[in-house]
Design a protein around this motif. Structure first.
Motif, PDB file in Angstrom:
ATOM      1  N   ARG A  11       0.509  -1.019   0.258  1.00 56.74           N
ATOM      2  CA  ARG A  11       0.094   0.279  -0.278  1.00 56.74           C
ATOM      3  C   ARG A  11       1.143   0.896   0.134  1.00 56.74           C
ATOM      4  O   ARG A  11       0.715   2.704  -0.547  1.00 56.74           O
ATOM      5  CB  ARG A  11      -1.017   0.137   0.819  1.00 56.74           C
ATOM      6  CG  ARG A  11      -0.262  -0.231   2.623  1.00 56.74           C
ATOM      7  CD  ARG A  11      -1.178   0.205   3.670  1.00 56.74           C
ATOM      8  NE  ARG A  11      -1.932   1.509   3.977  1.00 56.74           N
ATOM      9  CZ  ARG A  11      -3.321   1.702   3.692  1.00 56.74           C
ATOM     10  NH1 ARG A  11      -3.750   0.399   3.535  1.00 56.74           N
ATOM     11  NH2 ARG A  11      -3.970   2.788   3.616  1.00 56.74           N
ATOM     12  N   TYR A  12       1.952   1.113   0.635  1.00 58.62           N
ATOM     13  CA  TYR A  12       3.009   2.295   0.500  1.00 58.62           C
ATOM     14  C   TYR A  12       3.769   2.536  -0.787  1.00 58.62           C
ATOM     15  O   TYR A  12       4.164   3.414  -0.926  1.00 58.62           O
ATOM     16  CB  TYR A  12       3.681   2.280   1.804  1.00 58.62           C
ATOM     17  CG  TYR A  12       2.884   2.796   2.943  1.00 58.62           C
ATOM     18  CD1 TYR A  12       1.984   3.653   3.396  1.00 58.62           C
ATOM     19  CD2 TYR A  12       2.590   1.636   4.277  1.00 58.62           C
ATOM     20  CE1 TYR A  12       1.741   3.634   4.501  1.00 58.62           C
ATOM     21  CE2 TYR A  12       1.693   1.434   5.101  1.00 58.62           C
ATOM     22  CZ  TYR A  12       1.081   2.338   5.211  1.00 58.62           C
ATOM     23  OH  TYR A  12       0.274   2.835   6.791  1.00 58.62           O
ATOM     24  N   THR A  16       3.398   0.938  -6.440  1.00 58.45           N
ATOM     25  CA  THR A  16       1.891   0.083  -6.785  1.00 58.45           C
ATOM     26  C   THR A  16       0.817   1.016  -6.676  1.00 58.45           C
ATOM     27  O   THR A  16      -0.400   0.461  -7.386  1.00 58.45           O
ATOM     28  CB  THR A  16       1.567  -0.628  -5.338  1.00 58.45           C
ATOM     29  OG1 THR A  16       2.351  -1.823  -5.409  1.00 58.45           O
ATOM     30  CG2 THR A  16       0.626  -1.004  -5.224  1.00 58.45           C
ATOM     31  N   ARG A  17       0.943   2.301  -6.047  1.00 55.80           N
ATOM     32  CA  ARG A  17      -0.538   2.970  -6.554  1.00 55.80           C
ATOM     33  C   ARG A  17      -0.336   3.397  -7.880  1.00 55.80           C
ATOM     34  O   ARG A  17      -1.367   3.852  -8.306  1.00 55.80           O
ATOM     35  CB  ARG A  17      -0.147   4.349  -5.311  1.00 55.80           C
ATOM     36  CG  ARG A  17      -0.876   5.369  -5.197  1.00 55.80           C
ATOM     37  CD  ARG A  17      -0.358   7.093  -4.539  1.00 55.80           C
ATOM     38  NE  ARG A  17      -2.272   7.990  -4.329  1.00 55.80           N
ATOM     39  CZ  ARG A  17      -1.567   8.588  -3.816  1.00 55.80           C
ATOM     40  NH1 ARG A  17      -0.539   9.256  -3.547  1.00 55.80           N
ATOM     41  NH2 ARG A  17      -2.499   9.626  -3.858  1.00 55.80           N
ATOM     42  N   ILE A  18       0.823   3.314  -8.548  1.00 50.25           N
ATOM     43  CA  ILE A  18       0.916   4.048  -9.714  1.00 50.25           C
ATOM     44  C   ILE A  18      -0.146   2.952 -10.621  1.00 50.25           C
ATOM     45  O   ILE A  18      -1.075   3.488 -11.697  1.00 50.25           O
ATOM     46  CB  ILE A  18       2.201   4.014 -10.493  1.00 50.25           C
ATOM     47  CG1 ILE A  18       3.046   5.269 -10.150  1.00 50.25           C
ATOM     48  CG2 ILE A  18       1.919   4.003 -11.664  1.00 50.25           C
ATOM     49  CD1 ILE A  18       4.574   5.758 -10.451  1.00 50.25           C
ATOM     50  N   LEU A 205      -6.488   9.788  -8.085  1.00 53.78           N
ATOM     51  CA  LEU A 205      -5.671   9.665  -6.429  1.00 53.78           C
ATOM     52  C   LEU A 205      -5.777   9.531  -5.649  1.00 53.78           C
ATOM     53  O   LEU A 205      -5.253   8.905  -4.932  1.00 53.78           O
ATOM     54  CB  LEU A 205      -4.547  11.118  -7.036  1.00 53.78           C
ATOM     55  CG  LEU A 205      -3.606  11.086  -8.181  1.00 53.78           C
ATOM     56  CD1 LEU A 205      -3.149  12.742  -8.379  1.00 53.78           C
ATOM     57  CD2 LEU A 205      -2.371  10.125  -8.142  1.00 53.78           C
ATOM     58  N   LEU A 206      -7.120  10.103  -5.608  1.00 53.09           N
ATOM     59  CA  LEU A 206      -7.423   9.849  -3.943  1.00 53.09           C
ATOM     60  C   LEU A 206      -7.911   8.870  -3.265  1.00 53.09           C
ATOM     61  O   LEU A 206      -7.940   8.749  -1.716  1.00 53.09           O
ATOM     62  CB  LEU A 206      -8.754  10.735  -3.846  1.00 53.09           C
ATOM     63  CG  LEU A 206      -8.898  12.726  -4.732  1.00 53.09           C
ATOM     64  CD1 LEU A 206      -9.808  13.520  -4.457  1.00 53.09           C
ATOM     65  CD2 LEU A 206      -8.175  13.099  -3.498  1.00 53.09           C
ATOM     66  N   GLN A 207      -8.427   7.628  -4.173  1.00 48.32           N
ATOM     67  CA  GLN A 207      -8.509   6.780  -4.258  1.00 48.32           C
ATOM     68  C   GLN A 207      -7.949   6.079  -3.725  1.00 48.32           C
ATOM     69  O   GLN A 207      -8.111   4.590  -3.016  1.00 48.32           O
ATOM     70  CB  GLN A 207     -10.202   5.648  -5.322  1.00 48.32           C
ATOM     71  CG  GLN A 207     -11.250   6.674  -4.938  1.00 48.32           C
ATOM     72  CD  GLN A 207     -12.164   6.094  -6.772  1.00 48.32           C
ATOM     73  OE1 GLN A 207     -11.909   4.664  -6.891  1.00 48.32           O
ATOM     74  NE2 GLN A 207     -12.578   6.744  -6.806  1.00 48.32           N
ATOM     75  N   THR A 208      -6.816   6.179  -4.255  1.00 46.55           N
ATOM     76  CA  THR A 208      -5.868   5.753  -3.793  1.00 46.55           C
ATOM     77  C   THR A 208      -4.599   5.787  -2.798  1.00 46.55           C
ATOM     78  O   THR A 208      -3.025   5.176  -2.863  1.00 46.55           O
ATOM     79  CB  THR A 208      -4.401   4.733  -5.104  1.00 46.55           C
ATOM     80  OG1 THR A 208      -4.444   6.156  -5.991  1.00 46.55           O
ATOM     81  CG2 THR A 208      -5.704   4.266  -6.268  1.00 46.55           C
ATOM     82  N   ASP A 209      -4.363   6.759  -2.307  1.00 48.61           N
ATOM     83  CA  ASP A 209      -3.872   7.231  -0.895  1.00 48.61           C
ATOM     84  C   ASP A 209      -4.236   6.415   0.610  1.00 48.61           C
ATOM     85  O   ASP A 209      -4.981   6.197   0.430  1.00 48.61           O
ATOM     86  CB  ASP A 209      -4.423   8.663  -0.858  1.00 48.61           C
ATOM     87  CG  ASP A 209      -3.816   9.333   0.741  1.00 48.61           C
ATOM     88  OD1 ASP A 209      -2.778   9.249   1.151  1.00 48.61           O
ATOM     89  OD2 ASP A 209      -4.442  10.555   0.697  1.00 48.61           O
ATOM     90  N   PRO A 210      -2.215   6.145   0.087  1.00 46.12           N
ATOM     91  CA  PRO A 210      -2.312   4.904   1.285  1.00 46.12           C
ATOM     92  C   PRO A 210      -2.957   5.822   2.669  1.00 46.12           C
ATOM     93  O   PRO A 210      -3.215   4.644   4.103  1.00 46.12           O
ATOM     94  CB  PRO A 210      -0.894   4.538   1.395  1.00 46.12           C
ATOM     95  CG  PRO A 210      -0.588   5.724   0.692  1.00 46.12           C
ATOM     96  CD  PRO A 210      -1.439   6.429  -0.060  1.00 46.12           C
ATOM     97  N   PHE A 211      -2.954   7.004   2.667  1.00 52.88           N
ATOM     98  CA  PHE A 211      -3.553   7.110   4.637  1.00 52.88           C
ATOM     99  C   PHE A 211      -4.093   7.822   4.403  1.00 52.88           C
ATOM    100  O   PHE A 211      -5.084   8.577   5.204  1.00 52.88           O
ATOM    101  CB  PHE A 211      -2.201   8.831   4.209  1.00 52.88           C
ATOM    102  CG  PHE A 211      -0.236   8.517   3.856  1.00 52.88           C
ATOM    103  CD1 PHE A 211       0.508   7.588   5.775  1.00 52.88           C
ATOM    104  CD2 PHE A 211       0.505   8.868   3.339  1.00 52.88           C
ATOM    105  CE1 PHE A 211       1.579   7.133   5.144  1.00 52.88           C
ATOM    106  CE2 PHE A 211       1.824   8.097   3.056  1.00 52.88           C
ATOM    107  CZ  PHE A 211       2.020   7.344   3.951  1.00 52.88           C
TER     108      PHE A 211
END
Length: 214
Positions: A11-12, A16-18, A205-211
């Motif tokens: 998740r961090y 992976t976020r990309i 981007l908002l939905q994949t924000d790990p924080f």
């Protein structure tokens, strides 16, 4: 819609976020398996698919793919929507240039040096390396200068015609600007800053924000 997609990630992990952001932008869904590639014991699931022990890993039925750039090009090819790869030769080449600049000159200073030490380490109650932050800011400047000039051309990074270049860069800038030092530096590159303001609130981007969220 392509079915049978599985994403192995952390998740961090910015990479992976990309890929997770790309799945959203492309209207694709994947079963997600979370694992930590930095744990003391190597995860057998990860080693089963890659000897490098790195994420992300994409599985499509019996097809396995690593390396974020390759994964994005594959997802773009099988996605149900319009391609996020420009067809004009100069725009396609510029997209590839932005991805390469981001990987080779951006990832280490933006993420591993500035974000990891100015943001992530304090958040995890770990010791931060202030020298690494200083070095990261120094190394980030020419990379940001290069992308600012590209954004000024209006071919890529304009926050309107989203491409794989935007998806590759945005999560790294998101991490970089979480650090006050990074946010201040971005202000010195107004065209790139305008691009960032245009993409920062995209749902992908908002939905994949790990924080954010649980």
């Amino acid at each position: 819609m392509a079915e049978g997609l599985t994403l192995i990630g952390y998740r961090y992990s910015v990479y992976t976020r990309i890929v997770r952001a790309a799945l959203i932008e492309m209207g694709l869904e994947a079963t997600y398996h979370e694992l930590n590639p930095f744990s003391d014991t190597s995860d057998p699931l990860l080693l089963e698919h890659t000897p490098f022990g790195r994420v992300p890993v994409l599985r499509h039925d019996d097809f396995t793919l690593t390396e974020t750039s390759a994964i994005l090009r594959y997802l773009d090819a099988i996605g149900p929507g319009l391609s996020l790869v420009p067809t004009a030769p100069h725009q396609m080449a510029r997209m590839a240039q932005v991805v390469a600049v981001t990987d080779f000159y951006g990832y280490v200073p933006l993420v591993r040096q500035v974000f990891a030490n100015a943001v992530f380490a304090p958040m995890m109650d770990e010791v931060a390396d202030e020298l690494a932050v200083t070095e990261g800011l120094k190394n980030a400047r020419p990379m940001l200068q290069s992308l600012n000039a590209i954004a000024a051309e209006g071919h890529q990074l304009n926050g309107v015609d989203i491409t794989l270049a935007d998806l590759h860069l945005a999560p790294m800038i998101a991490y970089f600007t979480m650090a006050p030092q990074g946010s201040s530096m971005m202000a010195a590159f107004p065209t790139l800053q305008r691009w960032w303001q245009g993409v920062a609130d995209r749902p992908s981007l908002l939905q994949t924000d790990p924080f954010a969220g649980p």
